[in-house]
Design a protein around this motif. Sequence first.
Motif, PDB file in Angstrom:
ATOM      1  N   HIS A 129     -20.588  10.588 -47.638  1.00  0.00           N
ATOM      2  CA  HIS A 129     -19.576  11.545 -46.858  1.00  0.00           C
ATOM      3  C   HIS A 129     -20.571  12.541 -46.631  1.00  0.00           C
ATOM      4  CE1 HIS A 129     -15.140  10.575 -48.315  1.00  0.00           C
ATOM      5  NE2 HIS A 129     -15.430   9.718 -49.828  1.00  0.00           N
ATOM      6  N   ILE A 130     -20.401  13.844 -45.294  1.00  0.00           N
ATOM      7  CA  ILE A 130     -21.435  14.030 -45.288  1.00  0.00           C
ATOM      8  C   ILE A 130     -21.610  15.957 -45.179  1.00  0.00           C
ATOM      9  CG2 ILE A 130     -22.163  14.417 -42.993  1.00  0.00           C
ATOM     10  CD1 ILE A 130     -20.640  12.044 -41.420  1.00  0.00           C
ATOM     11  N   PRO A 131     -22.136  16.607 -45.734  1.00  0.00           N
ATOM     12  CA  PRO A 131     -21.694  17.440 -45.935  1.00  0.00           C
ATOM     13  C   PRO A 131     -21.913  18.381 -44.914  1.00  0.00           C
ATOM     14  CG  PRO A 131     -24.367  16.632 -47.811  1.00  0.00           C
ATOM     15  CD  PRO A 131     -23.908  15.866 -46.406  1.00  0.00           C
ATOM     16  N   ALA A 132     -20.702  19.409 -44.909  1.00  0.00           N
ATOM     17  CA  ALA A 132     -20.796  20.596 -44.518  1.00  0.00           C
ATOM     18  C   ALA A 132     -22.104  21.209 -43.400  1.00  0.00           C
ATOM     19  CB  ALA A 132     -19.650  21.572 -44.036  1.00  0.00           C
ATOM     20  N   ALA A 133     -22.686  21.277 -43.534  1.00  0.00           N
ATOM     21  CA  ALA A 133     -23.997  22.377 -43.609  1.00  0.00           C
ATOM     22  C   ALA A 133     -24.782  21.013 -42.206  1.00  0.00           C
ATOM     23  CB  ALA A 133     -25.053  22.738 -44.636  1.00  0.00           C
ATOM     24  N   VAL A 134     -24.879  19.650 -42.686  1.00  0.00           N
ATOM     25  CA  VAL A 134     -25.388  18.464 -41.803  1.00  0.00           C
ATOM     26  C   VAL A 134     -24.166  18.693 -41.081  1.00  0.00           C
ATOM     27  CG1 VAL A 134     -25.850  16.737 -42.143  1.00  0.00           C
ATOM     28  CG2 VAL A 134     -26.205  17.317 -44.317  1.00  0.00           C
ATOM     29  N   LEU A 135     -23.475  18.585 -40.765  1.00  0.00           N
ATOM     30  CA  LEU A 135     -22.671  18.000 -39.922  1.00  0.00           C
ATOM     31  C   LEU A 135     -22.977  19.009 -38.643  1.00  0.00           C
ATOM     32  CD1 LEU A 135     -19.073  17.028 -40.980  1.00  0.00           C
ATOM     33  CD2 LEU A 135     -20.494  15.992 -39.009  1.00  0.00           C
ATOM     34  N   HIS A 136     -23.213  20.739 -39.207  1.00  0.00           N
ATOM     35  CA  HIS A 136     -23.369  21.770 -38.490  1.00  0.00           C
ATOM     36  C   HIS A 136     -24.229  21.259 -37.770  1.00  0.00           C
ATOM     37  CE1 HIS A 136     -23.292  25.947 -37.107  1.00  0.00           C
ATOM     38  NE2 HIS A 136     -24.806  26.004 -37.277  1.00  0.00           N
ATOM     39  N   ARG A 137     -25.270  21.285 -38.404  1.00  0.00           N
ATOM     40  CA  ARG A 137     -26.672  21.169 -37.703  1.00  0.00           C
ATOM     41  C   ARG A 137     -26.733  19.429 -36.671  1.00  0.00           C
ATOM     42  NH1 ARG A 137     -32.037  18.056 -40.811  1.00  0.00           N
ATOM     43  NH2 ARG A 137     -33.174  17.318 -39.559  1.00  0.00           N
ATOM     44  N   TYR A 138     -25.716  18.477 -36.764  1.00  0.00           N
ATOM     45  CA  TYR A 138     -25.356  17.593 -36.221  1.00  0.00           C
ATOM     46  C   TYR A 138     -25.209  18.041 -34.339  1.00  0.00           C
ATOM     47  CZ  TYR A 138     -23.410  13.170 -34.504  1.00  0.00           C
ATOM     48  OH  TYR A 138     -23.449  12.111 -33.495  1.00  0.00           O
ATOM     49  N   LEU A 139     -23.973  19.065 -35.163  1.00  0.00           N
ATOM     50  CA  LEU A 139     -23.471  19.103 -33.595  1.00  0.00           C
ATOM     51  C   LEU A 139     -24.030  19.989 -32.998  1.00  0.00           C
ATOM     52  CD1 LEU A 139     -19.711  19.794 -35.505  1.00  0.00           C
ATOM     53  CD2 LEU A 139     -20.421  18.076 -33.666  1.00  0.00           C
ATOM     54  N   THR A 140     -24.401  20.879 -33.230  1.00  0.00           N
ATOM     55  CA  THR A 140     -25.775  22.131 -32.910  1.00  0.00           C
ATOM     56  C   THR A 140     -26.717  20.945 -31.986  1.00  0.00           C
ATOM     57  OG1 THR A 140     -25.975  23.412 -34.617  1.00  0.00           O
ATOM     58  CG2 THR A 140     -27.031  23.900 -32.730  1.00  0.00           C
ATOM     59  N   ASP A 141     -27.176  19.713 -32.499  1.00  0.00           N
ATOM     60  CA  ASP A 141     -28.680  18.931 -32.477  1.00  0.00           C
ATOM     61  C   ASP A 141     -28.414  18.065 -31.078  1.00  0.00           C
ATOM     62  OD1 ASP A 141     -30.111  19.563 -33.639  1.00  0.00           O
ATOM     63  OD2 ASP A 141     -29.825  17.952 -35.219  1.00  0.00           O
ATOM     64  N   PHE A 142     -26.765  17.776 -31.742  1.00  0.00           N
ATOM     65  CA  PHE A 142     -25.576  17.252 -29.427  1.00  0.00           C
ATOM     66  C   PHE A 142     -25.480  17.945 -28.472  1.00  0.00           C
ATOM     67  CE2 PHE A 142     -21.910  16.401 -28.048  1.00  0.00           C
ATOM     68  CZ  PHE A 142     -22.319  14.781 -27.662  1.00  0.00           C
ATOM     69  N   ALA A 143     -25.647  19.308 -29.381  1.00  0.00           N
ATOM     70  CA  ALA A 143     -25.612  20.303 -28.035  1.00  0.00           C
ATOM     71  C   ALA A 143     -26.670  20.327 -27.402  1.00  0.00           C
ATOM     72  CB  ALA A 143     -25.155  21.524 -28.167  1.00  0.00           C
ATOM     73  N   LYS A 144     -27.650  20.880 -28.018  1.00  0.00           N
ATOM     74  CA  LYS A 144     -29.203  20.858 -27.442  1.00  0.00           C
ATOM     75  C   LYS A 144     -29.725  19.939 -25.952  1.00  0.00           C
ATOM     76  CE  LYS A 144     -30.519  24.964 -29.852  1.00  0.00           C
ATOM     77  NZ  LYS A 144     -30.857  24.903 -31.363  1.00  0.00           N
ATOM     78  N   GLU A 145     -29.056  18.400 -26.838  1.00  0.00           N
ATOM     79  CA  GLU A 145     -29.553  17.380 -26.910  1.00  0.00           C
ATOM     80  C   GLU A 145     -28.850  17.088 -25.265  1.00  0.00           C
ATOM     81  OE1 GLU A 145     -31.930  13.549 -26.317  1.00  0.00           O
ATOM     82  OE2 GLU A 145     -31.786  14.875 -27.747  1.00  0.00           O
ATOM     83  N   PHE A 146     -27.513  17.597 -24.885  1.00  0.00           N
ATOM     84  CA  PHE A 146     -27.042  16.738 -24.139  1.00  0.00           C
ATOM     85  C   PHE A 146     -27.134  17.656 -22.780  1.00  0.00           C
ATOM     86  CE2 PHE A 146     -26.287  13.240 -26.599  1.00  0.00           C
ATOM     87  CZ  PHE A 146     -26.360  11.743 -26.201  1.00  0.00           C
ATOM     88  N   GLY A 197     -20.657  22.893 -50.864  1.00  0.00           N
ATOM     89  CA  GLY A 197     -19.569  22.065 -51.992  1.00  0.00           C
ATOM     90  C   GLY A 197     -18.531  21.083 -50.800  1.00  0.00           C
ATOM     91  N   LEU A 198     -18.153  21.460 -49.186  1.00  0.00           N
ATOM     92  CA  LEU A 198     -17.417  21.615 -48.401  1.00  0.00           C
ATOM     93  C   LEU A 198     -18.569  19.847 -48.352  1.00  0.00           C
ATOM     94  CD1 LEU A 198     -14.893  21.967 -46.785  1.00  0.00           C
ATOM     95  CD2 LEU A 198     -16.778  23.245 -44.401  1.00  0.00           C
ATOM     96  N   LYS A 199     -16.994  18.908 -47.946  1.00  0.00           N
ATOM     97  CA  LYS A 199     -17.706  17.966 -46.810  1.00  0.00           C
ATOM     98  C   LYS A 199     -16.945  17.883 -46.324  1.00  0.00           C
ATOM     99  CE  LYS A 199     -19.722  16.217 -51.310  1.00  0.00           C
ATOM    100  NZ  LYS A 199     -19.803  14.908 -51.930  1.00  0.00           N
TER     101      LYS A 199
END
Length: 548
Positions: A85-102, A56-58
Amino acid sequence: MGGMAELQNVIVIGAGWYGLAAAKSYIELHPDKKVLVLEAETTVGGTWSRDRLYPGLKSNNLWGSYEYPDYPMVEEVYGVGYGQHIPAAVLHRYLTDFAKEFGVFEKVRFNTKVTTIEATPSGGWKIHVTNSKHEGCSDVLETEKLIVATGLTSEPNLPCYNGQETFTPEFFHAKDFCAKADTVKNCKKAVVVGAEGNATVDLVIRPTGDGPVWLCPPFVTPFKRMMEELLSTRALTWFSPCPWGDEDGYGPVRGFLHRSGIGNFMVGNFWNTLSSDVVEAHGYNNHPELFKLKPWQSAMWTGSGVGIHNYDTNFFDLVKEGRIRVHLADISGLNGNKVNLSDGQIVETEVVICATGWKKESALTYINFDKGLRHTVEARDKLIQEADEKVFQSFPMLKNQPVLRHEAKKGEPLRNYRFIVPSQSVFAKNIAFAGMVSTVTTATFASIQGLWISAFFDGKLARFPKTDDEVVKEVMLHTQFGKWRYPCGYGASLPDFAFDSIPYVDLLMNDLGLKNHRKGSSMAELVESYKPSDYRGLTQEWISLLAR
């Protein structure tokens, strides 16, 4: 861990929003340098790391305002779109993807907790670390430059009450909600301590604290603008006193609003209207239980600590239905499964969750390094007096401070140049603090602070102070301003930003020599909200600027 570690060019402590952005900027500008990111958790993300997520965290922020400028949160990829609003699991995935992309992810050392930072005679740093999973396993790393990006939500502020040693229910900080999710899920009675908040919940708000937070709808005003859009709309920022406000190029307008009688009247009406709209929308004055949640002071005096409705269930309906019971009382003690309140009430519970905030000073130990100002007590007091006089001269309305129910916060605030660099290290150019600020404009701040830090380390900022005296006077002015601007927020202890956010971005952009007015027309510049996407491609702009 163990063995001789090679000397790093830069070490970044923390892999949250700010640490990832700072590492990304440095890697892009220095592809051949040695960069290491230290992270105590098992994943990247900081607040949004895997072990801190719970069902439920977002985010408070809506889609479009909580993404890095150079890495859009594409709806087709992440399943989130406009107005959501952005679900927490999506934010975690997004930040992980960003770290890998750059290319940041591969430079992260996980389960690595920094305990001590030691300045070396050569101007570098020794970083003492332990393994978060294995006590007793330690190491010492060395680096030329250091970025501390531990943020403001690392060390929980957990209260201690009489009788706690014999208290039988679970008792924990909101940080551990993920680990305790199953326990909470099965509870029928819960006590939440703090002003944030199919069980019955008793919400305890200290009468001697700052009171209930301003909780706003995600869309406000008759035009249904996103709440965070208002904070980032340039023309509206003029109504907030701000010593770096003139960085936006509209100094005369700000001068009229804050240094004339008519202007002060207009500013007062702006804040009264903003506060009244929220009070009316929630019906605080129309229900005795909701009235307990009415903020005690005008929104004028509150900084970034503003909540936004981000759930389908209406919080205020639950209060009216009696499923959330509000208590304006202190906890006088714990006994068995009972919570004793200062007003004489006794509440039975199965769990106590402390939404009691965070320690604003990190637990890191520093050796041979002073983060504060280098002055005697007498000199410091004189500087404070001079800064206060300048604040009140520039913004007379700040003299009329709100009457607080508690003593004003004491202690020394974070006194960093540009809210990033310890004053004694400005000319050494070897350390920076990223994200030691509180703001709703996190993604934009993280990206531009990251670029600014790289330029600062390289000695290539377009604008830079010439003397220690210049640094100290500015630092003192900006930090004393925070104390008077946000007495109901964090201003007395750390940089707090609301309508001051875009002017602060202007400040850093002007330091870099980059264009800070980034809209398509003069009118759009004033009435369109600034979002991360407006700052896309800054690194390339910076590289082009250096090549001229």
